[in-house]
Design an enzyme around this catalytic site. Structure first.
Site, PDB file in Angstrom:
ATOM      1  N   ARG A 148     -20.380 -25.580 -13.464  1.00  0.00           N
ATOM      2  CA  ARG A 148     -21.449 -24.533 -13.914  1.00  0.00           C
ATOM      3  C   ARG A 148     -21.938 -23.696 -12.682  1.00  0.00           C
ATOM      4  O   ARG A 148     -22.339 -22.330 -12.801  1.00  0.00           O
ATOM      5  CB  ARG A 148     -22.832 -25.327 -14.632  1.00  0.00           C
ATOM      6  CG  ARG A 148     -22.314 -25.996 -15.785  1.00  0.00           C
ATOM      7  CD  ARG A 148     -23.411 -26.926 -16.524  1.00  0.00           C
ATOM      8  NE  ARG A 148     -23.488 -28.213 -15.443  1.00  0.00           N
ATOM      9  CZ  ARG A 148     -22.835 -29.330 -15.892  1.00  0.00           C
ATOM     10  NH1 ARG A 148     -22.411 -29.299 -16.833  1.00  0.00           N
ATOM     11  NH2 ARG A 148     -22.938 -30.300 -14.872  1.00  0.00           N
ATOM     12  N   CYS A 227     -24.874 -27.258  -0.841  1.00  0.00           N
ATOM     13  CA  CYS A 227     -26.145 -27.509  -1.821  1.00  0.00           C
ATOM     14  C   CYS A 227     -25.554 -28.198  -3.068  1.00  0.00           C
ATOM     15  O   CYS A 227     -26.208 -28.228  -4.085  1.00  0.00           O
ATOM     16  CB  CYS A 227     -26.459 -25.965  -2.284  1.00  0.00           C
ATOM     17  SG  CYS A 227     -27.253 -24.990  -1.087  1.00  0.00           S
ATOM     18  N   ALA A 228     -24.722 -29.140  -2.755  1.00  0.00           N
ATOM     19  CA  ALA A 228     -24.070 -29.930  -3.925  1.00  0.00           C
ATOM     20  C   ALA A 228     -24.601 -31.467  -3.503  1.00  0.00           C
ATOM     21  O   ALA A 228     -25.574 -31.818  -4.213  1.00  0.00           O
ATOM     22  CB  ALA A 228     -22.866 -29.802  -4.039  1.00  0.00           C
ATOM     23  N   ARG A 229     -23.808 -32.239  -2.937  1.00  0.00           N
ATOM     24  CA  ARG A 229     -24.064 -33.517  -2.493  1.00  0.00           C
ATOM     25  C   ARG A 229     -23.894 -33.739  -1.077  1.00  0.00           C
ATOM     26  O   ARG A 229     -22.959 -33.408  -0.612  1.00  0.00           O
ATOM     27  CB  ARG A 229     -23.456 -34.425  -3.207  1.00  0.00           C
ATOM     28  CG  ARG A 229     -24.285 -34.925  -4.471  1.00  0.00           C
ATOM     29  CD  ARG A 229     -25.663 -35.361  -4.443  1.00  0.00           C
ATOM     30  NE  ARG A 229     -26.220 -35.905  -5.573  1.00  0.00           N
ATOM     31  CZ  ARG A 229     -27.060 -34.817  -6.077  1.00  0.00           C
ATOM     32  NH1 ARG A 229     -27.315 -33.453  -5.435  1.00  0.00           N
ATOM     33  NH2 ARG A 229     -27.933 -34.932  -7.338  1.00  0.00           N
ATOM     34  N   GLU A 258     -31.020 -39.251   2.696  1.00  0.00           N
ATOM     35  CA  GLU A 258     -32.100 -38.176   2.508  1.00  0.00           C
ATOM     36  C   GLU A 258     -33.489 -39.084   2.332  1.00  0.00           C
ATOM     37  O   GLU A 258     -33.523 -39.992   1.604  1.00  0.00           O
ATOM     38  CB  GLU A 258     -32.156 -37.535   0.942  1.00  0.00           C
ATOM     39  CG  GLU A 258     -30.928 -36.624   1.142  1.00  0.00           C
ATOM     40  CD  GLU A 258     -30.796 -35.577  -0.217  1.00  0.00           C
ATOM     41  OE1 GLU A 258     -31.662 -35.676  -1.084  1.00  0.00           O
ATOM     42  OE2 GLU A 258     -29.943 -34.777  -0.361  1.00  0.00           O
ATOM     43  N   HIS A 277     -33.300 -30.320   0.208  1.00  0.00           N
ATOM     44  CA  HIS A 277     -32.878 -30.610  -1.454  1.00  0.00           C
ATOM     45  C   HIS A 277     -33.971 -29.822  -2.340  1.00  0.00           C
ATOM     46  O   HIS A 277     -34.398 -30.465  -3.119  1.00  0.00           O
ATOM     47  CB  HIS A 277     -32.887 -32.136  -1.804  1.00  0.00           C
ATOM     48  CG  HIS A 277     -32.105 -32.360  -2.888  1.00  0.00           C
ATOM     49  ND1 HIS A 277     -31.285 -33.755  -2.817  1.00  0.00           N
ATOM     50  CD2 HIS A 277     -31.575 -31.907  -3.948  1.00  0.00           C
ATOM     51  CE1 HIS A 277     -30.609 -33.872  -3.832  1.00  0.00           C
ATOM     52  NE2 HIS A 277     -30.832 -32.535  -4.678  1.00  0.00           N
ATOM     53  N   GLY A 279     -32.571 -27.080  -4.007  1.00  0.00           N
ATOM     54  CA  GLY A 279     -31.747 -26.458  -5.146  1.00  0.00           C
ATOM     55  C   GLY A 279     -32.272 -26.362  -6.497  1.00  0.00           C
ATOM     56  O   GLY A 279     -32.337 -25.129  -7.136  1.00  0.00           O
ATOM     57  N   ALA A 280     -32.892 -27.554  -6.956  1.00  0.00           N
ATOM     58  CA  ALA A 280     -33.463 -27.386  -8.381  1.00  0.00           C
ATOM     59  C   ALA A 280     -34.626 -27.130  -8.481  1.00  0.00           C
ATOM     60  O   ALA A 280     -35.195 -27.159  -9.400  1.00  0.00           O
ATOM     61  CB  ALA A 280     -33.011 -28.748  -9.026  1.00  0.00           C
TER      62      ALA A 280
HETATM   63  N1  LIG Z   1     -28.876 -29.290  -4.418  1.00  0.00           N
HETATM   64  C1  LIG Z   1     -29.566 -29.506  -5.768  1.00  0.00           C
HETATM   65  O1  LIG Z   1     -30.602 -29.569  -5.897  1.00  0.00           O
HETATM   66  C2  LIG Z   1     -28.694 -29.401  -6.699  1.00  0.00           C
HETATM   67  C3  LIG Z   1     -27.261 -30.100  -6.626  1.00  0.00           C
HETATM   68  N2  LIG Z   1     -26.429 -30.141  -7.805  1.00  0.00           N
HETATM   69  C4  LIG Z   1     -25.155 -30.743  -7.466  1.00  0.00           C
HETATM   70  O2  LIG Z   1     -24.189 -29.675  -7.424  1.00  0.00           O
HETATM   71  C5  LIG Z   1     -22.866 -30.256  -7.838  1.00  0.00           C
HETATM   72  C6  LIG Z   1     -22.365 -29.326  -9.018  1.00  0.00           C
HETATM   73  O3  LIG Z   1     -23.194 -29.222 -10.230  1.00  0.00           O
HETATM   74  P1  LIG Z   1     -22.641 -28.440 -11.714  1.00  0.00           P
HETATM   75  O4  LIG Z   1     -21.880 -27.349 -11.144  1.00  0.00           O
HETATM   76  O5  LIG Z   1     -23.908 -28.427 -12.260  1.00  0.00           O
HETATM   77  O6  LIG Z   1     -21.436 -29.468 -11.979  1.00  0.00           O
HETATM   78  P2  LIG Z   1     -20.187 -29.388 -12.884  1.00  0.00           P
HETATM   79  O7  LIG Z   1     -19.803 -30.713 -13.254  1.00  0.00           O
HETATM   80  O8  LIG Z   1     -20.529 -28.231 -13.969  1.00  0.00           O
HETATM   81  O9  LIG Z   1     -19.234 -28.903 -12.001  1.00  0.00           O
HETATM   82  C7  LIG Z   1     -18.412 -29.708 -11.191  1.00  0.00           C
HETATM   83  C8  LIG Z   1     -16.957 -29.290 -10.685  1.00  0.00           C
HETATM   84  O10 LIG Z   1     -16.245 -29.862  -9.609  1.00  0.00           O
HETATM   85  C9  LIG Z   1     -15.008 -29.975 -10.044  1.00  0.00           C
HETATM   86  N3  LIG Z   1     -14.604 -31.040  -9.060  1.00  0.00           N
HETATM   87  C10 LIG Z   1     -14.444 -32.135  -9.443  1.00  0.00           C
HETATM   88  N4  LIG Z   1     -13.874 -32.998  -8.508  1.00  0.00           N
HETATM   89  C11 LIG Z   1     -13.252 -32.202  -7.636  1.00  0.00           C
HETATM   90  C12 LIG Z   1     -12.426 -32.128  -6.647  1.00  0.00           C
HETATM   91  N5  LIG Z   1     -12.045 -33.277  -6.138  1.00  0.00           N
HETATM   92  N6  LIG Z   1     -11.713 -30.840  -6.155  1.00  0.00           N
HETATM   93  C13 LIG Z   1     -12.298 -29.658  -6.474  1.00  0.00           C
HETATM   94  N7  LIG Z   1     -13.166 -29.576  -7.517  1.00  0.00           N
HETATM   95  C14 LIG Z   1     -13.633 -30.791  -8.066  1.00  0.00           C
HETATM   96  C15 LIG Z   1     -15.088 -30.226 -11.703  1.00  0.00           C
HETATM   97  O11 LIG Z   1     -13.621 -29.815 -12.162  1.00  0.00           O
HETATM   98  C16 LIG Z   1     -16.212 -29.331 -12.010  1.00  0.00           C
HETATM   99  O12 LIG Z   1     -15.609 -28.096 -12.255  1.00  0.00           O
HETATM  100  C17 LIG Z   1     -23.038 -31.677  -8.339  1.00  0.00           C
HETATM  101  O13 LIG Z   1     -22.993 -32.407  -7.254  1.00  0.00           O
HETATM  102  C18 LIG Z   1     -24.612 -31.770  -8.542  1.00  0.00           C
HETATM  103  O14 LIG Z   1     -25.156 -32.849  -8.133  1.00  0.00           O
HETATM  104  C19 LIG Z   1     -26.847 -29.844  -9.092  1.00  0.00           C
HETATM  105  C20 LIG Z   1     -27.997 -29.059  -9.210  1.00  0.00           C
HETATM  106  C21 LIG Z   1     -28.905 -29.226  -8.133  1.00  0.00           C
HETATM  107  O1  LIG Z   2     -29.493 -31.993 -10.290  1.00  0.00           O
HETATM  108  C1  LIG Z   2     -29.214 -32.423  -9.119  1.00  0.00           C
HETATM  109  O2  LIG Z   2     -28.002 -32.844  -9.134  1.00  0.00           O
HETATM  110  C2  LIG Z   2     -30.047 -32.295  -8.103  1.00  0.00           C
HETATM  111  O3  LIG Z   2     -29.540 -32.375  -6.873  1.00  0.00           O
HETATM  112  C3  LIG Z   2     -31.635 -32.025  -8.289  1.00  0.00           C
HETATM  113  O4  LIG Z   2     -32.030 -32.886  -7.668  1.00  0.00           O
HETATM  114  P1  LIG Z   2     -33.646 -33.250  -7.845  1.00  0.00           P
HETATM  115  O5  LIG Z   2     -33.941 -33.670  -9.284  1.00  0.00           O
HETATM  116  O6  LIG Z   2     -34.319 -31.992  -7.509  1.00  0.00           O
HETATM  117  O7  LIG Z   2     -34.318 -34.296  -6.978  1.00  0.00           O
END
Ligand SMILES: NC(=O)C1=CN([C@@H]2O[C@H](COP(=O)(O)OP(=O)(O)OC[C@H]3O[C@@H](n4cnc5c(N)ncnc54)[C@H](O)[C@@H]3O)[C@@H](O)[C@H]2O)C=CC1
Ligand SMILES: O=C(O)C(=O)COP(=O)(O)O
Length: 526
Positions: A148, A227-229, A258, A277, A279-280
């Site tokens: 996404r 900005c993922a993990r 964290e 953290h 992002g959201a």
């Molecule tokens: N910084 C923040 O506050 C936030 C961080 N996140 C993090 O962002 C990340 C992505 O979120 P979304 O896009 O919603 O998830 P999503 O599930 O829509 O996308 C993840 C993608 O990673 C791909 N993937 C999985 N393993 C892989 C690999 N080994 N190599 C390449 N691609 C691979 C999957 O095929 C999928 O398309 C998650 O880790 C989520 O926790 C999400 C929201 C807020």
């Molecule tokens: O949705 C995610 O994966 C996030 O990293 C957002 O984390 P938070 O709810 O802001 O603590």
């Protein structure tokens, strides 16, 4: 009253459906604050701060659902929850836009030294030549993980005139073409990208994806963004490349631990920009995710379908409507099979025919298995933990779709195989008549599986049915319905009787002493 604990400051505005429900009491605070009553909660709502470990789950024996108001569930022990039968749901798309925009803001800040320029000017300096930036236009953005957030980011990058190279094993060429991005191997992405941003979950495969070896392959001056993990980019591995000037800059919203320690080495580098953290963390995203999980928990507590379970096959509301009648039927079939076949079982085979073959039947099989196992065990068994409990007990199960409808528009056939015996059952759902059992151990029969049942195997002889009625009458037991089935005249036969109330415990033995009755099983609570 159902008790729900809401932690991590989840936005209350979004929780209104839960807060307004008179049959639900929501407590808002931390696990610590409510430590003396953790055993009462059926639902727990968290963001990323609360760690739902196996130990926490043990302290919450009544817990049935954990709802993550966000995407990543790495703060929840999924295995432990699944084993316990606790459903884990998340809010997968509520914060996509916010996190995408935050990533884009980090990228723009990084290449234009905005945080550095801000703090330099605020400290009284005017250092224009130290902060010469780089244009995004014409540069190649390498996106690892095209889910996404990766997808939304690619659209914005294309709008800024960037080239986008993507590595995601699940990205099809067709989708890549539609999104106007190039799908590449990871090594190629390392070679060509000016900026690399990661958007995968943290898994065994993605931990340390950017490490000392892979960073060595990147272009000199590369910018890296996470900005993922925390942990997808190995924090320690960055240091020598920051020291040598190979890395142009790093933007981090997430950290391996964290919050990071105050003297975390990366925080000392001017080329490293950070946010805690965030992002959201927008009003919109927090409202979205809170509302999504509130709906899911409310639905769950009201026995309605939930959409975003992590540890269950997912289905849409429309699919659920189609599956609903068979859901009840598979539950009943599982219970009947378990009670009819008391000996050890090693194989359960489920076959779906007719209209059912158009549906995703995995959830039905899980439901049947949960019901089958529940009658045999005194632990919590549901669709979530049924597969692992079956595995633990050495029971293999499988499903197939078949064309043998036996004249019904839909048909579910189940065979349960043990070392010494087997038992089979067929059922169908007919709109006007509800669920029906149409065959039992090869005997054609037709009954509505409901209430208290008695299954009798007997020899097809005159007087047997009358004798059964007589014995039951002597015990003042009123028969509600009775169905008889046989394969050949005078051969083996079966009876299925239903009653309005529970039967006395010893009725099987009494009936088994009647001549020509071979076996009697009570089937309760269907
Ligand atoms: N910084 C923040 O506050 C936030 C961080 N996140 C993090 O962002 C990340 C992505 O979120 P979304 O896009 O919603 O998830 P999503 O599930 O829509 O996308 C993840 C993608 O990673 C791909 N993937 C999985 N393993 C892989 C690999 N080994 N190599 C390449 N691609 C691979 C999957 O095929 C999928 O398309 C998650 O880790 C989520 O926790 C999400 C929201 C807020
Ligand atoms: O949705 C995610 O994966 C996030 O990293 C957002 O984390 P938070 O709810 O802001 O603590």
């Amino acid at each position: 009253m159902a008790y729900v604990l809401v932690t991590d400051g989840i936005k209350e505005d979004g929780l209104q459906p839960l807060l307004n429900e008179s049959t639900i009491q929501c407590d808002i605070g931390s696990l610590n604050e409510f430590s003396d009553r953790l055993d009462q909660y059926e639902a727990l709502l968290v963001r990323s701060a609360t760690k739902v470990t196996a130990e926490v789950l043990n302290q919450m024996p009544n817990l049935k659902i954990v709802a993550r108001a966000g995407v990543g569930v790495d703060n929840i022990d999924l295995d432990a929850a699944t084993k316990r039968g606790v459903i884990v749901v998340n809010a997968p798309d509520g914060n996509t836009i916010s996190t995408t925009e935050h990533t884009f803001a980090m990228m723009a800040s990084l290449v234009r030294n905005i945080p550095q320029g801000t703090s330099s000017l605020k400290s009284g300096k005017w250092m224009r030549k130290d902060y010469v930036g780089t244009e995004l236009y014409g540069k190649t953005l390498g996106i690892v993980g095209m889910g996404r957030i990766g997808t939304e980011l690619s659209r914005r990058a294309r709008a800024f005139g960037m080239n986008v190279a993507v590595f995601d094993p699940f990205l099809t060429n067709d989708r890549a073409q539609k999104l106007d991005v190039e799908s590449v191997e990871f090594d190629h992405l390392l070679d060509v990208a000016d900026i690399i941003t990661v958007h995968t979950p943290l898994t065994d495969k993605t931990r340390g994806l950017l490490n000392e070896e892979t960073i060595a392959r990147t272009k000199k001056g590369v910018f890296l963004i996470n900005c993922a993990r925390g942990g997808i980019i190995d924090e320690k591995a960055l240091i020598p490349y920051l020291e040598s000037g190979h890395i142009g800059g790093v933007a981090l919203d997430v950290f391996e631990s964290e919050p990071p320690e105050h003297n975390h080495p990366l925080l000392g580098y001017d080329q490293v920009i950070v946010t805690p953290h965030l992002g959201a963390s927008t009003k919109e995203a927090q409202l979205n995710v809170a509302a999504q999980v509130a709906d899911e928990v409310l639905y769950f507590l009201q026995d309605k379908p939930i959409r975003n379970a992590i540890n269950l096959p997912g289905f849409s509301k429309e699919e659920y409507e189609k599956i609903k009648p068979y859901y009840e039927l598979t539950r009943k079939m599982g219970s009947i099979l378990s009670q009819c076949m008391k000996s050890a079982v090693n194989l359960v085979e489920v076959s779906y025919a007719g209209k059912l073959t158009e549906l995703d039947t995995a959830i039905l099989t899980r439901n049947l298995m949960a019901s089958f196992l529940k009658s045999r065990l005194d632990t919590t068994v549901n669709e979530v933990n049924a597969p692992s409990i079956a595995r633990e007990r050495g029971i293999t199960y499988g499903e197939k779709h078949s064309s043998e409808t036996h004249g019904y528009s839909n048909l579910i056939s189940v065979t349960v195989q043990g070392d010494k015996e087997a038992f089979s059952l067929q059922g169908t759902y007919i709109k006007e008549y509800g669920d029906r059992i149409t065959q039992l151990n090869g005997f054609d029969i037709d009954f509505h599986p409901q209430g208290h049942l008695l299954y009798i195997q007997h020899n097809d002889r005159p007087g047997v049915i009358g004798n059964v009625g007589k014995v039951l009458g002597e015990h003042e037991i009123n028969i509600a319905t009775m169905q008889v089935g046989r394969k050949t005249a005078g051969g083996e036969a079966i009876m299925m009787l239903s009653f309005d109330s529970e039967l006395p415990k010893n009725i099987e033995e009494t009936l088994e002493s009647v001549q020509d009755i071979v076996k009697v099983e009570q089937i309760g609570g269907v």
